[in-house]
Write an enzyme that holds these catalytic residues in place. Structure first.
Site, PDB file in Angstrom:
ATOM      1  N   MET A  54       0.855  -1.188   0.000  1.00  0.00           N
ATOM      2  CA  MET A  54       0.000   0.000   0.000  1.00  0.00           C
ATOM      3  C   MET A  54       0.897   1.246   0.000  1.00  0.00           C
ATOM      4  SD  MET A  54      -3.437  -0.956   2.018  1.00  0.00           S
ATOM      5  CE  MET A  54      -2.868  -0.820   3.682  1.00  0.00           C
ATOM      6  N   GLY A  55       2.149   1.089  -0.437  1.00  0.00           N
ATOM      7  CA  GLY A  55       3.067   2.222  -0.496  1.00  0.00           C
ATOM      8  C   GLY A  55       3.636   2.549   0.867  1.00  0.00           C
ATOM      9  N   HIS A  58       8.939   0.722   3.570  1.00  0.00           N
ATOM     10  CA  HIS A  58       9.964   0.739   4.618  1.00  0.00           C
ATOM     11  C   HIS A  58      10.862  -0.483   4.399  1.00  0.00           C
ATOM     12  CE1 HIS A  58       7.478  -2.338   6.422  1.00  0.00           C
ATOM     13  NE2 HIS A  58       6.459  -1.499   6.476  1.00  0.00           N
ATOM     14  N   HIS A  61       9.226  -3.808   3.514  1.00  0.00           N
ATOM     15  CA  HIS A  61       8.861  -3.964   2.104  1.00  0.00           C
ATOM     16  C   HIS A  61      10.115  -4.226   1.261  1.00  0.00           C
ATOM     17  CE1 HIS A  61       5.445  -1.118   3.272  1.00  0.00           C
ATOM     18  NE2 HIS A  61       4.822  -2.204   2.854  1.00  0.00           N
ATOM     19  N   GLN A 174       5.235 -11.792   6.751  1.00  0.00           N
ATOM     20  CA  GLN A 174       4.655 -12.680   7.759  1.00  0.00           C
ATOM     21  C   GLN A 174       4.074 -11.898   8.942  1.00  0.00           C
ATOM     22  OE1 GLN A 174       4.122 -15.887   7.478  1.00  0.00           O
ATOM     23  NE2 GLN A 174       3.462 -16.215   9.594  1.00  0.00           N
ATOM     24  N   LYS A 175       4.359 -10.572   8.992  1.00  0.00           N
ATOM     25  CA  LYS A 175       3.765  -9.779  10.078  1.00  0.00           C
ATOM     26  C   LYS A 175       2.239  -9.870  10.009  1.00  0.00           C
ATOM     27  CE  LYS A 175       3.555  -5.112  10.432  1.00  0.00           C
ATOM     28  NZ  LYS A 175       2.215  -4.712  10.832  1.00  0.00           N
ATOM     29  N   SER A 211       6.364  -1.299  10.233  1.00  0.00           N
ATOM     30  CA  SER A 211       5.028  -1.095   9.664  1.00  0.00           C
ATOM     31  C   SER A 211       4.912   0.350   9.219  1.00  0.00           C
ATOM     32  CB  SER A 211       3.980  -1.387  10.746  1.00  0.00           C
ATOM     33  OG  SER A 211       2.747  -0.777  10.395  1.00  0.00           O
ATOM     34  N   SER A 212       4.173   0.562   8.141  1.00  0.00           N
ATOM     35  CA  SER A 212       3.978   1.953   7.677  1.00  0.00           C
ATOM     36  C   SER A 212       3.246   2.751   8.743  1.00  0.00           C
ATOM     37  CB  SER A 212       3.164   1.982   6.388  1.00  0.00           C
ATOM     38  OG  SER A 212       3.758   1.139   5.444  1.00  0.00           O
TER      39      SER A 212
HETATM   40  O1  PAF Z   1      -0.285  -5.986   3.246  1.00  0.00           O
HETATM   41  C1  PAF Z   1      -0.656  -5.010   2.572  1.00  0.00           C
HETATM   42  O2  PAF Z   1       0.044  -4.016   2.406  1.00  0.00           O
HETATM   43  C2  PAF Z   1      -2.038  -5.044   1.905  1.00  0.00           C
HETATM   44  O3  PAF Z   1      -2.959  -5.682   2.702  1.00  0.00           O
HETATM   45  C3  PAF Z   1      -2.011  -5.665   0.493  1.00  0.00           C
HETATM   46  C4  PAF Z   1      -1.584  -7.116   0.507  1.00  0.00           C
HETATM   47  C5  PAF Z   1      -1.059  -4.867  -0.391  1.00  0.00           C
HETATM   48  C6  PAF Z   1      -3.387  -5.605  -0.136  1.00  0.00           C
HETATM   49  O4  PAF Z   1      -3.851  -4.298  -0.226  1.00  0.00           O
END
Ligand code: PAF
Length: 533
Positions: A54-55, A58, A61, A174-175, A211-212
Site C-alpha cells: 500500500m506504499g 519501509h 517492504h 509474515q507480520k 510497519s507503515s
Molecule cells: O499488506 C498489505 O500491504 C495489503 O494488505 C495488500 C496485501 C497490499 C493488499 O492491499
C-alpha cells in the site's frame, strides 16, 4: 538473475499500460535470455515477481522486494491504498502516501515497474463490485473479528492484482500472518497459478515490527510499542522451557502487556498458522498473535512457536566444488540426516519407470508425483547412505540401477516434479536436524536455514580436480583449458537456468575450497555448526 538494472523504474497508473509493459518485457526477456535446453525440456527465463504493497515503503517492504529481485527476471511493485480493506472509521484517509520517496526506493532496489493505479482504475465509478469472500472460519477471529470487511477487501484486491500482473511469485510479509493464511487459501481454492512467498518479519533494533503505521506513533508511544514483541519473546522463552498450554502462554503475554497501561489490547490468540483455528495446546507449531492500540494507532505482531529443533545446514555451490561429499560427511559427523535430494529424484524416476507411463508425459508424471510419499531414514551405521522408501516400499538399492541413472535427469528437469519434491524436502526441514545440498537451497528451499554455506572453488581448481577424476577413471587426459571452458559454461548455465538456478544467499558463509582437503572443509563446517548451536 540480475540484481539491478540501473535504468530506472517505470511507473504505471493504468492496467493497460502495465500489461503492455509486461508483455514487452516478457518477450524481451525471451530474446535476451533465449530458452535453455535442459535434457528435453525448454526453460524460459521470463519469470515475474509481484510485491503488493500500500506504499509508504519501509525496510520490511524492501526485504520483500530484494527477495523478489533475486528470484525473478521482472519485478513489479504495486502501491495501492485499497479502500475496500478499510472500515468506515479506520485510517484510509490518513494512511501515509509517499509516492516520490517510494519511487526512489524502487529505483534503488532495481524494481522494473511500479503499479500505482487510482481507485477508479481498480474499482470503476462506484458501481457494485464482485468481491472475493474468504472462508468464514479463516477470518472470524484475530484481526478479522475487529476489522469486518478487511479480509474480503484484501482477498478482492489481491485477486485483481494477481490477475492483472500474472506473476510467477507474489511476496507478502509474515507480520500479517492472517493475511498470508487468507492469501494462501485463496490461491489454493481458486487454483491461481502463482507461488505465495511469505517473508520473515523485519524488526527495528528494539524489536518493534516494521510497519507503515509506526509513523503515527508519538516518540513516547514509539517506546511503549516495543512491549508487543517483548511480551511475545517472554512467551517464547517459557514455551521453549516446555510449557505447551496456550492459556498459560496467553496469560504471560497479557501480564507483560499490562505493564503499559496506555495499551488497549484487542486480542492475544494462539492459533494454527494455516487454518487460524485456536489451539488449546501447541504440539508442533502455534502462531501467537497480538493486536493492540496505542492512542489511535493499531499495532499487530506475532511469533511462531515451535519446539527448539536441531538446526539445519544448507550447502549451495557450483558443480565440482565437492558439495555432495562434504555434505554427506558433515551430516555423518554431526548425526544429522543427509537429505539426499538426488536420491529423492531417483526414487521418483524409479516410480515413473515402474508405473509404465512415458517419461515425456509430463502431466501424467505430475499426477503420479503429486500423490507419492518419499521417506529418507538414517541408518544406524551413519556411514551407510539413508534408506529410501517411496509409497511404503523400500527402494534404496533399486534406485541405483543403470535404468534409473539414465532417466533421472529427464525427470528432474520437469517443473512439477521439482515443485512436489521441494514441498517434501520442506516438510523434513520443519523438524530440523538435516544437511542438504544443491544450488538454491539457502535462497529458495530453506531461506530460514540456520547455517548456510556457499561452497565454491576457482575454475582452475575445479578443472584440476575433474582432470584427476577422469584420470582415476582411466578416461585419458583432457587439457585443463578444455575443462576450464566446460566448467565456465556449466556455471553460466547453472546460474541462468529458470529451474533452480544457482544462487548464493546473502547470509551464506562462503568457503573457497582451493588448497583445502575435504577433511579440512568438513571440519570447518562442523565447527561453524557447533559454534552456532
Ligand atoms: O499488506 C498489505 O500491504 C495489503 O494488505 C495488500 C496485501 C497490499 C493488499 O492491499
Amino acid at each position: 538473475m540480475k540484481q539491478s538494472r540501473g535504468d530506472g523504474v517505470r511507473l504505471f497508473r493504468t492496467i493497460a499500460g502495465l500489461r503492455c509493459f509486461l508483455e514487452l518485457q516478457r518477450s524481451q526477456q525471451r530474446v535476451l535470455q533465449p530458452p535453455i535446453v535442459a535434457g528435453e525440456l525448454i526453460l524460459l527465463q521470463e519469470e515475474v515477481g509481484l510485491v503488493p504493497t500500500m506504499g509508504a515503503l519501509h525496510q520490511g517492504h524492501l526485504s520483500l522486494i530484494r527477495r523478489a529481485r533475486r528470484e525473478n527476471a521482472i519485478v513489479v511493485v504495486s502501491l495501492f491504498v485499497n479502500p475496500l480493506q478499510f472500515g468506515p472509521h479506520e485510517d484510509f484517509d490518513r494512511y501515509p502516501r509517499a509516492l516520490e520517496q517510494d519511487r526512489a526506493l524502487c529505483v534503488e532496489a532495481g524494481v522494473d515497474a511500479m503499479f500505482a493505479p487510482t481507485v477508479e482504475e481498480m474499482y470503476g465509478q462506484g458501481e457494485p463490485l464482485t468481491q472475493v469472500m474468504p472462508p468464514p472460519e479463516l477470518i472470524s477471529r484475530l484481526c478479522g473479528a475487529y476489522r469486518p470487511g478487511h479480509f474480503p477487501g484484501v482477498a478482492t484486491i489481491v485477486t485483481k492484482l494477481l490477475t492483472i500482473v500474472q506473476p510467477d511469485r507474489a511476496y507478502f510479509g509474515q507480520k500479517d500472518a492472517q493475511q498470508v493464511a487468507v492469501i494462501r487459501r485463496l490461491v489454493s481454492d481458486l487454483n491461481l497459478p502463482v507461488e505465495v512467498v511469505a517473508c520473515p518479519i523485519l524488526r527495528e533494533v528494539d524489536g518493534l515490527a516494521m510497519s507503515s503505521r509506526n509513523q503515527y506513533l508519538t516518540p513516547e508511544q514509539r517506546l511503549q510499542a516495543t512491549i508487543l514483541y517483548r511480551s511475545l519473546q517472554r512467551a517464547e522463552q517459557i514455551f521453549q522451557r516446555g510449557e505447551r498450554d496456550s492459556s498459560v502462554l496467553i496469560e504471560i503475554v497479557r501480564l507483560e502487556l499490562a505493564t503499559v497501561p496506555e495499551l488497549q489490547l484487542e486480542y492475544i490468540e494462539m492459533v494454527d498458522p494455516i487454518t487460524m483455528i485456536p489451539m488449546d495446546r501447541v504440539i508442533k507449531t502455534g502462531l501467537m498473535a497480538v493486536a493492540a492500540r496505542l492512542g489511535s494507532t493499531r499495532l499487530i505482531d506475532n511469533i511462531l512457536l515451535r519446539p527448539n529443533r536441531k538446526p539445519m545446514i544448507a550447502i549451495d555451490g557450483p558443480a565440482g566444488a565437492g558439495k555432495s561429499t562434504v555434505t554427506r560427511l558433515v551430516a555423518q559427523s554431526l548425526g544429522l540426516l543427509y537429505l539426499d535430494t538426488g536420491a529423492m529424484y531417483r526414487a521418483v524416476t524409479w516410480l515413473v519407470l515402474e508405473s509404465g507411463i512415458s517419461l515425456q508425459d509430463e502431466p501424467a508424471v505430475a499426477e503420479l508425483v503429486s500423490r507419492c510419499r518419499i521417506e529418507l531414514v538414517s541408518q544406524a551405521d551413519l556411514q551407510a547412505p539413508p534408506q529410501v522408501w517411496i509409497n511404503g516400499q523400500e527402494v534404496t538399492e533399486a534406485i541405483r540401477t543403470p535404468e534409473v541413472t539414465a532417466q533421472v535427469s529427464t525427470i528432474a528437469a520437469q517443473p512439477a516434479v521439482r515443485q512436489e519434491l521441494v514441498k517434501q524436502q520442506q516438510r523434513y526441514g520443519e523438524q530440523g536436524g538435516i544437511a542438504i545440498e544443491g544450488r538454491d537451497i539457502g535462497t529458495y528451499v530453506f531461506p530460514d536455514a540456520e547455517i548456510k554455506i556457499f561452497l565454491t572453488a576457482s575454475v582452475l581448481e575445479r578443472a584440476r580436480r575433474r582432470q584427476q577424476d577422469l584420470k582415476n577413471q582411466g578416461k585419458g587426459e583432457i587439457s585443463l583449458e578444455e575443462l576450464e571452458h566446460a566448467i565456465l559454461e556449466r556455471d553460466r548455465k547453472d546460474s541462468t537456468r529458470a529451474l533452480a538456478p544457482l544462487r548464493q544467499a546473502e547470509d551464506a558463509i562462503e568457503i573457497l575450497t582451493d588448497g583445502l582437503t575435504v577433511a579440512e572443509v568438513v571440519d570447518r563446517i562442523v565447527r561453524l555448526y557447533q559454534e552456532k548451536c
